[in-house]
Design a protein around this motif. Structure first.
Motif, mmCIF file in Angstrom:
data_model
loop_
_atom_site.group_PDB
_atom_site.id
_atom_site.type_symbol
_atom_site.label_atom_id
_atom_site.label_comp_id
_atom_site.label_asym_id
_atom_site.label_seq_id
_atom_site.Cartn_x
_atom_site.Cartn_y
_atom_site.Cartn_z
ATOM 1 N N ASP A 195 0.853 -1.178 0.000
ATOM 2 C CA ASP A 195 0.000 0.000 0.000
ATOM 3 C C ASP A 195 0.897 1.239 0.000
ATOM 4 O O ASP A 195 1.387 1.663 1.047
ATOM 5 C CB ASP A 195 -0.902 -0.025 1.249
ATOM 6 C CG ASP A 195 -1.905 1.119 1.263
ATOM 7 O OD1 ASP A 195 -1.635 2.152 0.635
ATOM 8 O OD2 ASP A 195 -2.957 0.962 1.908
ATOM 9 N N THR A 196 1.099 1.778 -1.181
ATOM 10 C CA THR A 196 2.040 2.898 -1.312
ATOM 11 C C THR A 196 1.605 4.127 -0.509
ATOM 12 O O THR A 196 2.425 4.904 -0.050
ATOM 13 C CB THR A 196 2.196 3.320 -2.790
ATOM 14 O OG1 THR A 196 0.892 3.435 -3.341
ATOM 15 C CG2 THR A 196 3.003 2.319 -3.582
ATOM 16 N N THR A 197 0.297 4.283 -0.329
ATOM 17 C CA THR A 197 -0.206 5.470 0.384
ATOM 18 C C THR A 197 -0.039 5.340 1.891
ATOM 19 O O THR A 197 0.339 6.291 2.568
ATOM 20 C CB THR A 197 -1.715 5.681 0.063
ATOM 21 O OG1 THR A 197 -1.900 5.524 -1.323
ATOM 22 C CG2 THR A 197 -2.180 7.050 0.512
ATOM 23 N N ASN A 198 -0.333 4.146 2.419
ATOM 24 C CA ASN A 198 -0.403 4.019 3.885
ATOM 25 C C ASN A 198 0.743 3.239 4.536
ATOM 26 O O ASN A 198 0.760 3.089 5.758
ATOM 27 C CB ASN A 198 -1.738 3.367 4.276
ATOM 28 C CG ASN A 198 -2.901 4.238 3.838
ATOM 29 O OD1 ASN A 198 -2.927 5.430 4.114
ATOM 30 N ND2 ASN A 198 -3.841 3.649 3.115
ATOM 31 N N ALA A 199 1.656 2.732 3.718
ATOM 32 C CA ALA A 199 2.727 1.893 4.276
ATOM 33 C C ALA A 199 3.539 2.639 5.339
ATOM 34 O O ALA A 199 3.792 2.116 6.429
ATOM 35 C CB ALA A 199 3.638 1.390 3.161
ATOM 36 N N LYS A 200 3.892 3.871 5.024
ATOM 37 C CA LYS A 200 4.744 4.634 5.952
ATOM 38 C C LYS A 200 4.040 4.867 7.281
ATOM 39 O O LYS A 200 4.631 4.736 8.350
ATOM 40 C CB LYS A 200 5.118 5.991 5.341
ATOM 41 C CG LYS A 200 6.463 6.000 4.674
ATOM 42 C CD LYS A 200 6.856 7.418 4.341
ATOM 43 C CE LYS A 200 8.132 7.425 3.525
ATOM 44 N NZ LYS A 200 8.427 8.742 3.012
ATOM 45 N N SER A 201 2.758 5.251 7.223
ATOM 46 C CA SER A 201 2.055 5.579 8.471
ATOM 47 C C SER A 201 1.826 4.323 9.313
ATOM 48 O O SER A 201 1.926 4.360 10.540
ATOM 49 C CB SER A 201 0.741 6.308 8.192
ATOM 50 O OG SER A 201 -0.109 5.483 7.439
ATOM 51 N N LEU A 202 1.556 3.190 8.658
ATOM 52 C CA LEU A 202 1.363 1.951 9.439
ATOM 53 C C LEU A 202 2.678 1.553 10.107
ATOM 54 O O LEU A 202 2.718 1.217 11.296
ATOM 55 C CB LEU A 202 0.870 0.813 8.536
ATOM 56 C CG LEU A 202 0.613 -0.516 9.258
ATOM 57 C CD1 LEU A 202 -0.531 -0.387 10.263
ATOM 58 C CD2 LEU A 202 0.299 -1.638 8.264
ATOM 59 N N LEU A 203 3.762 1.630 9.342
ATOM 60 C CA LEU A 203 5.077 1.278 9.895
ATOM 61 C C LEU A 203 5.422 2.198 11.069
ATOM 62 O O LEU A 203 5.891 1.728 12.118
ATOM 63 C CB LEU A 203 6.147 1.388 8.802
ATOM 64 C CG LEU A 203 7.587 1.145 9.234
ATOM 65 C CD1 LEU A 203 7.775 -0.262 9.794
ATOM 66 C CD2 LEU A 203 8.551 1.356 8.059
ATOM 67 N N ARG A 204 5.151 3.491 10.906
ATOM 68 C CA ARG A 204 5.461 4.428 11.985
ATOM 69 C C ARG A 204 4.626 4.125 13.226
ATOM 70 O O ARG A 204 5.135 4.065 14.343
ATOM 71 C CB ARG A 204 5.211 5.870 11.522
ATOM 72 C CG ARG A 204 5.820 6.896 12.489
ATOM 73 C CD ARG A 204 5.511 8.347 12.134
ATOM 74 N NE ARG A 204 5.639 8.646 10.718
ATOM 75 C CZ ARG A 204 4.634 9.032 9.943
ATOM 76 N NH1 ARG A 204 3.431 9.164 10.427
ATOM 77 N NH2 ARG A 204 4.835 9.289 8.671
#
Ligand code: SF4
Ligand code: SF4
Length: 203
Positions: free
Chosen positions: A9-18
């Motif tokens: 999920d290119t949009t939400n990957a960063k926020s989930l990981l954070r």
């Protein structure tokens, strides 16, 4: 072992990981998928998900898979994965975080009884600073009984009570059943930790 293709999920990957990294205090980005953890996980085969795979789900932002898999509910927090990990990643803290996130998202737990036990454990431990069998198991049994009664299954309630009574007797014989509620010295500190954890949710 699960061979399901994970979605990036290119949009939400960063926020989930954070979110998962911050709430679990684990550096998931350090995982280089060596799978040393996978070899030692006692429930990896049964759940079809090993710690490395779970971390991959989070890194790719596959929220649905990360919050809906059996490892989250069946991890026994043995910390074997963490002791084997060259990057000191403690997946038990990640499964605990994902369990909380799954509850907050009101998803149906894949293991309802584990979810009920988890809630009962957390409530009892918050009350006096440590788990006590009487309150914790009382809450758990009440939750279970209400669910069975809603389904109209009185026999299931009786069977559960009989089973627990037998277990309780065995534990009493071995002096493993404690009726006295032992508080920790500073319950306020434990309550403050709970408050902090609740404030941090969704961070
Ligand atoms: S052992 Fe650590 S680095 Fe290796 S796959 Fe498991 S979590 Fe990742
Ligand atoms: S802590 Fe959980 S994920 Fe890690 S090895 Fe034990 S059961 Fe598996």
């Amino acid at each position: 072992m699960s061979t399901k293709t994970l979605n990036y999920d290119t949009t939400n990957a960063k926020s989930l990981l954070r979110e998962v990294s911050e709430r679990s205090s684990q550096n998931l980005s350090a995982c280089y998928q060596c799978r040393r953890c996978a070899a030692g996980c006692p429930v990896g085969e049964e759940t079809g998900v090993t710690p490395d795979r779970l971390i991959r789900m989070v890194v790719l932002g596959d929220r649905e898979e990360a919050l809906n898999n059996l490892l989250v509910w069946q991890c026994v927090a043995c910390y074997t994965c963490g002791t084997r990990c060259p990057n000191n990643i403690q997946t038990a803290r990640i499964t605990e975080t994902l369990k909380q996130m799954s509850k907050e998202a009101h998803l149906d737990p894949l293991r309802p009884r584990v979810a009920d036990f988890h809630s009962s454990f957390m409530a009892a431990a918050e009350h006096v600073g440590r788990f006590n069998e009487i309150e914790g198991m009382g809450l758990y049994e009440a939750k279970t009984a209400i669910k069975e009664l809603k389904k109209g299954d009185l026999q299931a309630v009786i069977d559960e009570m009989m089973g627990q009574a037998k277990l309780g007797m065995k534990m009493m014989k071995k002096k493993r059943m404690h009726f006295k509620v032992d508080k920790v010295k500073n319950v306020a500190e434990v309550k403050a930790l709970y408050r902090k954890a609740k404030q941090g949710k969704g961070a």
